[in-house]
Each structure stands twice: as C-alpha cells, then as structure tokens.
Design a protein around this motif. Structure first.
Motif, PDB file in Angstrom:
ATOM      1  N   SER A 107      12.098 -10.298   8.485  1.00 35.65           N
ATOM      2  CA  SER A 107      11.952  -8.885   8.150  1.00 35.65           C
ATOM      3  C   SER A 107      13.112  -8.277   7.365  1.00 35.65           C
ATOM      4  N   ARG A 108      12.805  -7.846   6.151  1.00 38.46           N
ATOM      5  CA  ARG A 108      13.801  -7.108   5.359  1.00 38.46           C
ATOM      6  C   ARG A 108      13.980  -5.702   5.928  1.00 38.46           C
ATOM      7  N   VAL A 109      12.919  -5.191   6.580  1.00 39.15           N
ATOM      8  CA  VAL A 109      13.013  -3.862   7.204  1.00 39.15           C
ATOM      9  C   VAL A 109      14.068  -3.902   8.313  1.00 39.15           C
ATOM     10  N   ALA A 110      14.029  -4.972   9.114  1.00 40.12           N
ATOM     11  CA  ALA A 110      15.004  -5.099  10.207  1.00 40.12           C
ATOM     12  C   ALA A 110      16.415  -5.178   9.620  1.00 40.12           C
ATOM     13  N   VAL A 125      11.122  -2.051  -8.059  1.00 43.90           N
ATOM     14  CA  VAL A 125      10.692  -3.453  -8.039  1.00 43.90           C
ATOM     15  C   VAL A 125      10.549  -3.996  -6.617  1.00 43.90           C
ATOM     16  N   ARG A 126       9.416  -4.643  -6.374  1.00 43.66           N
ATOM     17  CA  ARG A 126       9.240  -5.435  -5.138  1.00 43.66           C
ATOM     18  C   ARG A 126       9.019  -6.879  -5.561  1.00 43.66           C
ATOM     19  N   HIS A 127       9.708  -7.788  -4.882  1.00 43.68           N
ATOM     20  CA  HIS A 127       9.605  -9.200  -5.278  1.00 43.68           C
ATOM     21  C   HIS A 127       9.706 -10.093  -4.044  1.00 43.68           C
ATOM     22  N   GLU A 173      16.345  -7.149   1.761  1.00 46.64           N
ATOM     23  CA  GLU A 173      16.543  -5.710   2.036  1.00 46.64           C
ATOM     24  C   GLU A 173      15.352  -4.870   1.603  1.00 46.64           C
ATOM     25  N   HIS A 174      15.220  -3.716   2.198  1.00 46.07           N
ATOM     26  CA  HIS A 174      14.182  -2.744   1.864  1.00 46.07           C
ATOM     27  C   HIS A 174      14.817  -1.367   2.113  1.00 46.07           C
ATOM     28  N   PRO A 175      15.765  -0.980   1.223  1.00 49.35           N
ATOM     29  CA  PRO A 175      16.606   0.180   1.538  1.00 49.35           C
ATOM     30  C   PRO A 175      15.861   1.499   1.743  1.00 49.35           C
ATOM     31  N   THR A 176      14.826   1.764   0.937  1.00 50.88           N
ATOM     32  CA  THR A 176      14.166   3.070   1.125  1.00 50.88           C
ATOM     33  C   THR A 176      13.415   3.121   2.455  1.00 50.88           C
ATOM     34  N   GLN A 177      12.988   1.949   2.962  1.00 45.72           N
ATOM     35  CA  GLN A 177      12.343   1.950   4.282  1.00 45.72           C
ATOM     36  C   GLN A 177      13.361   2.336   5.358  1.00 45.72           C
ATOM     37  N   ALA A 178      14.568   1.748   5.291  1.00 41.85           N
ATOM     38  CA  ALA A 178      15.583   2.084   6.294  1.00 41.85           C
ATOM     39  C   ALA A 178      15.971   3.561   6.191  1.00 41.85           C
ATOM     40  N   LEU A 208       7.845  -4.336  14.659  1.00 42.49           N
ATOM     41  CA  LEU A 208       7.664  -4.999  13.363  1.00 42.49           C
ATOM     42  C   LEU A 208       6.409  -5.865  13.389  1.00 42.49           C
ATOM     43  N   ARG A 209       5.840  -6.054  12.206  1.00 48.56           N
ATOM     44  CA  ARG A 209       4.669  -6.920  12.051  1.00 48.56           C
ATOM     45  C   ARG A 209       5.105  -8.396  12.063  1.00 48.56           C
ATOM     46  N   LEU A 210       4.208  -9.250  12.541  1.00 48.92           N
ATOM     47  CA  LEU A 210       4.438 -10.698  12.396  1.00 48.92           C
ATOM     48  C   LEU A 210       4.201 -11.027  10.932  1.00 48.92           C
ATOM     49  N   GLN A 211       5.252 -11.389  10.209  1.00 49.98           N
ATOM     50  CA  GLN A 211       5.102 -11.577   8.757  1.00 49.98           C
ATOM     51  C   GLN A 211       4.722 -13.012   8.414  1.00 49.98           C
ATOM     52  N   LYS A 212       3.449 -13.275   8.644  1.00 47.55           N
ATOM     53  CA  LYS A 212       2.961 -14.668   8.524  1.00 47.55           C
ATOM     54  C   LYS A 212       3.112 -15.211   7.110  1.00 47.55           C
ATOM     55  N   THR A 255       0.859  -1.185   0.000  1.00 48.91           N
ATOM     56  CA  THR A 255       0.000   0.000   0.000  1.00 48.91           C
ATOM     57  C   THR A 255       0.889   1.226   0.000  1.00 48.91           C
ATOM     58  N   ARG A 256       1.602   1.410   1.131  1.00 53.71           N
ATOM     59  CA  ARG A 256       2.324   2.680   1.254  1.00 53.71           C
ATOM     60  C   ARG A 256       3.565   2.779   0.371  1.00 53.71           C
ATOM     61  N   THR A 257       4.288   1.688   0.208  1.00 53.88           N
ATOM     62  CA  THR A 257       5.524   1.802  -0.577  1.00 53.88           C
ATOM     63  C   THR A 257       5.206   2.131  -2.031  1.00 53.88           C
ATOM     64  N   GLN A 258       4.224   1.426  -2.592  1.00 52.79           N
ATOM     65  CA  GLN A 258       3.899   1.678  -3.999  1.00 52.79           C
ATOM     66  C   GLN A 258       3.329   3.090  -4.185  1.00 52.79           C
ATOM     67  N   HIS A 262       6.920   2.220  13.454  1.00 53.80           N
ATOM     68  CA  HIS A 262       6.391   0.986  12.848  1.00 53.80           C
ATOM     69  C   HIS A 262       6.338   1.217  11.336  1.00 53.80           C
ATOM     70  N   PRO A 263       6.859   0.282  10.530  1.00 49.99           N
ATOM     71  CA  PRO A 263       6.861   0.529   9.079  1.00 49.99           C
ATOM     72  C   PRO A 263       5.488   0.389   8.437  1.00 49.99           C
ATOM     73  N   GLY A 264       4.537  -0.241   9.170  1.00 55.49           N
ATOM     74  CA  GLY A 264       3.242  -0.537   8.578  1.00 55.49           C
ATOM     75  C   GLY A 264       3.391  -1.675   7.592  1.00 55.49           C
ATOM     76  N   PRO A 265       2.343  -2.406   7.283  1.00 52.06           N
ATOM     77  CA  PRO A 265       1.021  -2.303   7.904  1.00 52.06           C
ATOM     78  C   PRO A 265       1.042  -2.836   9.346  1.00 52.06           C
ATOM     79  N   MET A 266       0.235  -2.190  10.189  1.00 51.17           N
ATOM     80  CA  MET A 266       0.255  -2.462  11.614  1.00 51.17           C
ATOM     81  C   MET A 266      -0.848  -3.446  11.978  1.00 51.17           C
TER      82      MET A 266
HETATM   83  C1  NCD Z   1       7.157  -3.635   5.172  1.00 54.84           C
HETATM   84  C2  NCD Z   1       7.511  -4.533   4.011  1.00 54.84           C
HETATM   85  O1  NCD Z   1       6.750  -4.705   3.078  1.00 54.84           O
HETATM   86  O2  NCD Z   1       8.594  -5.085   4.095  1.00 54.84           O
HETATM   87  N1  NCD Z   1       6.176  -2.696   4.890  1.00 54.84           N
HETATM   88  C3  NCD Z   1       6.462  -1.572   4.192  1.00 54.84           C
HETATM   89  O3  NCD Z   1       7.141  -1.576   3.195  1.00 54.84           O
HETATM   90  N2  NCD Z   1       5.975  -0.425   4.679  1.00 54.84           N
HETATM   91  C4  NCD Z   1       6.934  -4.350   6.411  1.00 54.84           C
HETATM   92  C5  NCD Z   1       5.842  -5.378   6.486  1.00 54.84           C
HETATM   93  O4  NCD Z   1       5.320  -5.838   5.483  1.00 54.84           O
HETATM   94  O5  NCD Z   1       5.514  -5.763   7.619  1.00 54.84           O
END
Ligand code: NCD
Length: 316
Positions: free
Chosen positions: A168-171, A107-109, A135-140, A222-226, A57-60, A262-266
C-alpha cells in the motif's frame, strides 16, 4: 508562503509547516465547494493533463473536478488508447506531452519511482497520483484533512492503519505524514502483509486486531491489493475477514468516538463490514472523498503560485 515545492511527488520531502499550509488552504476550498458557484479563475488559462497508467475512479475524477473548479483546461489522457500501447516509453510519452506545454501533469503509474523520473524530464509541475507501492501524497493529505476536521487536531492522536500494508502506497504516505505531525501510528495486519523492516519506521506493529485497535482515535482500513501480489498472502478471504475485517465487535476495542476510514475502493465483507462502512456516526469515508477535491485544489493552487513566483525557472 512556506510551501516551496515545484512538484508534489511524495510526503517524504514535506515539512510540518508545508503540510499545514496545504491543509489550511484546503479548508478554504471545502467552504468554496459547498457554496453555490463552484468556479474560480485561479488556474484560468492553465492546462492540466491527467495521465493515468493504472485504473482509478475517485482519484482521477477528483483531480479533474479540482482542476475544472479552478478554471484550468483539463485533459484526461486515456493511456489504453495512447501510443503507450504501441510500445512508446514513459519518457517519450512525457516529452511529447511536455512539448504541448501543459502547466500541471497529474500522473499515476504502476512502478514506484516512475513519477519522480518523469518529473525530471518535463518543465511543468508534476503531481504524483500514486506510483506503485511507493507514495500517494494527495491521499495522505486528504486523510489528514479528514482527521483534522473530525478530531479538531492532527497531533498526539493514536491511529491504526490496518490490513495490506505491504502493498500500500496509501499506508506509506500516511505513515510519513502522521509521523511528521507527531501522532502515534500502529500498523495492524497479518505478518505476511507487513513490510519487512516496518518495526524501524517509528511505528508499533500488531498482528491482532483487538490489541492493535485498543484505545485508538482513528481506524484506517486498507484494501487487499491483489494486483500487486505475486502469490497467495492469505489463506482465504473468509478467514481474512474473520481475523482482520473491521466490524462493530472489533471496533469496540477502539475509543468510543474513534472514526473509521478507507481510501476506497472498498471490498465489503473482506476488509470491512458494509453496514459499518455506511454508518455515518462512525465512518468518514464519504468525507474523505469530499476532502479529496479540496486538497487537490489546494495542492495545484500552491504549485502554480510557486511557478508564477519563479517564471522561467527550470524545474528539478
Ligand atoms: C488507493 C490507491 O489507488 O492507491 N485508492 C485511491 O487512490 N483512492 C488504494 C487502493 O487502490 O486500494
């Protein structure tokens, strides 16, 4: 200019000065975005393609707004509706798009390393919007900008990253960036959600929130990334919230002026208490979203400057 990269694939390859340069330019874009006319021609005539093979949602939205505010022609490729569903490989999709001569490919993959592989096959700038758990560089970078603006500095801070670290790639991107800027990073979470070898990353590891949050300046949840879990990693969400969910009581162990991120989604009531997430005196979650647009503008601007400085260069 110190930022010499031709792609933004991860924090891993970035030096302190490059990180600083992106954040300094992003600061200028924050002011620009707060002004009445949110349009420049910096990327006028450029084509930006957003290719998201995973939900976002938010990244795109953030990449789309960033490109449009800089004057680029932005196209969102709906992967659901594309030939990928008909079995086309990632590389074939990339080559097809490349033939349309884009300047920027976002690109997200779901697979770690997929974005780097793709970057080798195209001759435009590629930005990683998240690859698997890598990795998720723009989030960091947006997290770093949020911290820098809120704390007035981005070094010698104590920062706790809490929850599902393993998936978590954010972590991962944050550990790299915050470590590079000389902060003390703590990872807090149940042992089942802690990656093996985390102790060797130059961080401190805790499985208890009251100890892990003691006197920190920043608490990042961080979200639980099920979607990336194959099996049960926690006994139940209720139990998880009880032990690891951030509420006012657990936050009281941090510094009195510690900020909550929190990076979201929460998932309210799972990793964070909803009232705390909305508390504008502690939570900077909405600031993170605002910083996201500015950081992506800065990253695309700098990548394009490098491309303009080396016309005809083959991107490697
Ligand atoms: C994160 C992601 O997609 O890695 N969200 C985001 O980009 N804002 C974290 C997540 O999905 O929990």
């Amino acid at each position: 200019m110190t930022f010499r990269a031709t792609h933004l694939l991860g924090i891993e390859g970035l030096g302190q000065d490059e990180i600083q340069e992106i954040l300094d330019l992003a600061d200028q874009y924050v002011d620009f975005n707060r002004g009445p006319v949110k349009h420049s021609d910096r990327l006028g005539g450029r084509t930006q393609i957003n290719m998201f093979f995973e939900a976002s949602t938010r990244t795109q939205a953030s990449f789309e707004i960033a490109g449009k505010r800089l004057g680029a022609d932005v196209m969102n490729m709906g992967v659901q509706a594309s030939s990928v569903k008909k079995g086309e490989t990632l590389i074939d999709t990339a080559l097809t798009l490349n033939a349309m001569r884009p300047d920027l490919l976002v690109v997200r993959h779901p697979h770690s390393g997929a974005v780097a592989l793709l970057a080798q096959k195209v001759n435009c700038a590629v930005l990683n919007a998240g690859d698997g758990r890598h990795e998720h560089p723009t989030q960091a970078l947006l997290d770093a900008l949020t911290i820098r603006r809120s704390k007035g500095r981005l070094h010698r801070l104590s920062i706790a990253i809490c929850g599902d670290i393993a998936h978590s790639r954010v972590a991962r991107s944050n550990i790299l960036l915050l470590g590079r800027m000389e902060n003390r990073v703590r990872l807090v979470g149940p042992p089942t959600l802690m990656p093996s070898g985390a102790q060797d990353w130059g961080v401190e590891v805790f499985d208890d929130m009251s100890e892990g949050l003691r006197d920190v300046d920043v608490v990042m949840m961080l979200r639980l990334q099920k979607e990336r879990m194959d099996g049960a990693f926690i006994p139940s969400e209720r139990e998880y919230y009880h032990r690891y969910g951030l509420d006012a009581e657990k936050l009281a162990h941090a510094k009195p002026d510690a900020i909550v991120m929190h990076p979201g989604p929460m998932n309210r009531g799972v990793e964070i208490d909803g009232t705390l997430a909305d508390d504008i005196n502690r939570s900077v979650i909405q600031d993170q979203v605002e910083m996201g647009v500015a950081v992506r503008m800065a990253a695309m601007d700098l990548l394009m400057r490098n491309r303009e400085a080396r016309p005809g260069a083959i991107y490697a």
